[in-house]
Design an enzyme around this catalytic site. Sequence first.
Site, PDB file in Angstrom:
ATOM      1  CG  ASP A 348      -2.314   0.665   0.998  1.00  0.00           C
ATOM      2  OD1 ASP A 348      -2.637   0.456  -0.750  1.00  0.00           O
ATOM      3  OD2 ASP A 348      -3.358   1.104   1.481  1.00  0.00           O
ATOM      4  CG  ASP A 748      -9.357  -5.759  13.933  1.00  0.00           C
ATOM      5  OD1 ASP A 748     -10.216  -5.880  14.086  1.00  0.00           O
ATOM      6  OD2 ASP A 748      -8.844  -6.562  14.339  1.00  0.00           O
TER       7      ASP A 748
END
Length: 1047
Positions: A348, A748
């Site tokens: 990224d 998450d």
Amino acid sequence: MDSESATRLVAGSHWRNELHVMHNHQEPKVQKSRANTRLCRVCGDEIGLRDNGDPFAACLECGFPVCQPCYEYERREGNQACPQCNTRYKRHKGCPRVEGDDDDGVEMDDFEEEFQIKSPKKSPDDHQRFDANSENGERVQPWRPSAHTLSSFAGSIVGKELEMERDMEGNIEWKDRVEKWKERKGQINKDDGGNDEDNYEDDMLMAEARQPLWRKVPIPSSRISPYRIVIVLRLAILVFFFRFRITTPATDAYALWLTSVICEIWFALSWILDQFPKWFPITRETYLDRLAMRFEREGEPNRLAPVDFFVSTVDPLKEPPIITANTVLSILSVDYPVDKVSCYVSDDGASMLTFDTMSETAEFARRWVPFCKKHSIEPRAPEFYFSQKIDYLKDKVQPTFVKERRAMKREYEEFKVRINALVAKAQKKPEEGWVMQDGTPWPGNNTRDHPGMIQVYLGSAGALDVEGKELPRLVYVSREKRPGYQHHKKAGAMNALVRVSAVLTNAPFILNLDCDHYINNSKAVREAMCFLMDPQLGKKLCYVQFPQRFDGIDRHDRYANRNVVFFDINMKGLDGIQGPVYVGTGCVFNREALYGYDPPKSEKRPKMTCDCWPSWFCCCCCGRRKSNAKKGEKKAFLGLHKRSSKAIVVSKKGYTKRGFDLEDIEEGLEGYDDLEKSSLMSQKNFEKRFGQSPVFIASTLMEEGGLPQGSNSAALIKEAIHVISCGYEEKTEWGKEIGWIYGSVTEDILTGFKMHCRGWKSVYCIPDRPAFKGSAPINLSDRLHQVLRWALGSVEIFMSRHCPLWYGYGGNLKWLERFAYTNTIVYPFTSIPLLAYCTIPAICLLTGKFIIPTIDNIASLWFLGLFLSIIATGILELRWSGVSIQDWWRNEQFWVIGGVSAHLFAVFQGLLKVLGGVDTNFTVTAKAADDSEFGELYLFKWTTLLIPPTTLIILNMVGVVAGVSDAINNGYGSWGPLFGKLFFSFWVIVHLYPFLKGLMGRQNRTPTIVVLWSILLASIFSLVWVRIDPFLPKQQGPVLKQCGVEC
């Protein structure tokens, strides 16, 4: 992928209509010295000659080069057709007969071939895949069956017996066996008992393969029952305790009393949220041998499901490339079929350092992977394998192991030197930007404005290993970034990997790892498959979560980095309800759950009826319910979009979907009956949900995964560039209902919560050998900042629409599971009452007041019962979980340390961010670290998070000194009330002791406990010394006092 562009770096932007293939960083190809025309396109061996001297030609239609052994194997075990033109192979003279040869009309005079064994015929749905060589002959790929071939589970026992007999052809007993075979073919049964002994072993193996792949192991009642009884007793004691606390206020310290009562009520509610989800703890065990017997039967295609591995990284200067490389190497060498493993690395940060590291890693994997599989070493991350302080010769029997290990260690050290050279080169960026080897500017020079990039290494189109075998596919991915777009950090990167993997490989399962978490157990994927490929449970599972284990933590674990209490107690409790929460790494996902689909609904048994009531009574009671159900189905039908005349059917009944080709999606499907129209979505609805990629939409409808037949790799790479473009997710449900959910830095927890709300279940898998291991910050400041990020994410979820307090009540989330999720998002707010409660003892010591008035004997029993129940709960919890008392105590200490520092800052930072839009960052200033083992543990980094706990320690230490001094001044009568105040104050100091130890550092290796007690004792003795005043002169002679008589 057999296209040339699939093995080069491809960069492009869908919105700018750009696509460039970089001609550098090519993988080394295995050079072949033999001519292509003489090589078999299936196995790579040389094609032999026939008896008349002509080259052997398997297919008489297209002449596709296949050697005679591969031709015979394809006729015997495959689909009996040419892999190029799909024309059925005709039998050549001298070749064994197979079923269907009678229709060929070819006269054969070789009688002995009549007795060759016929294998069970494959079903027409079994598709075989051939990886043909490239045109230049640089790749040699052995034939293998497709990953999606579904063969019959129960094979023919007779066929297996005959298959064994075929190997005895050259034996002297061959003629007798041929006669016996003729008798069986003629259905001449001499005695059924004669075959029982031969088939007994096969029957036993088949019976074992039918057994469950896993089983639930409940906690023994002798351990869990006392634990539950104590919890109920503690709850009852709490009721009487609060009755006493509320009805007997401290009139002389009313403000302190009221504050303490409010804090205690909050602690009680927090304990309930944490305790009751642990009511049904369970453990599970798997059977890998049964998995192999069921899906990897000898002589049949391997039916294990393919798996896509995700590894995410951002900044290679903060996340060392050598650690990322070790994670990738452990994935490539995992104990799983190579054609079913694909590793995707998300960069990224668009760093050329990460790209070069992956190129070096792909080259080193050609030697490392075969070494791991040949000698079955563990772990398969070279950095951690070679640093193990164990006997590496244990269980090794091959004489060449020592020599090969030394050579491999030397090659790994050379690999590390090359990586270190890349890191040193990347420290200073050139003014003109990074340039690739062929002189092309690196597309990611501007990390905030660059096109999407994809590079495919290894795999079926890449280089083979040093033994000539295929390696798993490795794919480098860097998604497109442009100014003005919201990229959503890690969650956005993971969603980009979901789409890329769906276009390129589309495995039904996904395993995601952080770049610093390597595979410690090469069979970890098989452990997860025991649950996900279970015919009953697997269809309802959204993911299998593994516990996190860590390397490089000191033996005492003073800051509870291992988090053993959470992973070995809380998660086991959740596994007995609806499943563990998703913790961000070490998790194997069901791809269908990530797409936002609902799990299959279990068909309920029809209710039993009895004859004690007349039939008209049952009709009156049940008729309305049936009519309501039909009405609901009608509403669901009428509520769909009616503008599109063409639609796609996704049948959810039994969790089966129809796979579609690209043309079907573009043109639509019609003609399905009403039973299959339970979920009807138009093409426009699919694009609104998944984005405008027909290839990706087609992949979402393939339950078993895989790519459409005839897929062109160059077109797939172009489509993959499209799905990682920065504007692809606009006006879609990505990050809202699909994939990793946006809206929190702890994506998450949010992602797992959404899946559980839909009714999915999850499973907690704890293998004997830890599945994954990672690194954790052992420094105090770094650990607090890690906890700060987690707590901030919980506060963000609390302030969002996904808060478990009010979200998903119409779904299928169980109540105890909701308690657990509520606890995960409200725990940061416990920092406010905890800070107040840790301050009250010092105030009581300084002011001489106390929060509890004088108590009688009955009230003292409630206090004593509460403390005993707390101790008993902890002891019994350790007893059934197996957690050590040291780990439990470290967890209690860090609960206080994190609560009065990181959690407190997370609450205020979250409120500022959500309500005021102010994003506050805390900077950390580092000093020099010690080079010795665990030197980072003693590294001091100043940060604002250290201020509250430091203040509490000083305040309570001053309070202790002041309280003791006051008791000395006021005499023996004041020592009784002092003990209660000192108890609470010492409770605070003892819990903050690891923080004080980290704050003081090594102090020239002087034990911190010595320094602490020296300060306390010195202060107390100083005050006592002042009270005694031994150096002041005493008056001598009679004491003159007023007598009271007036003279």
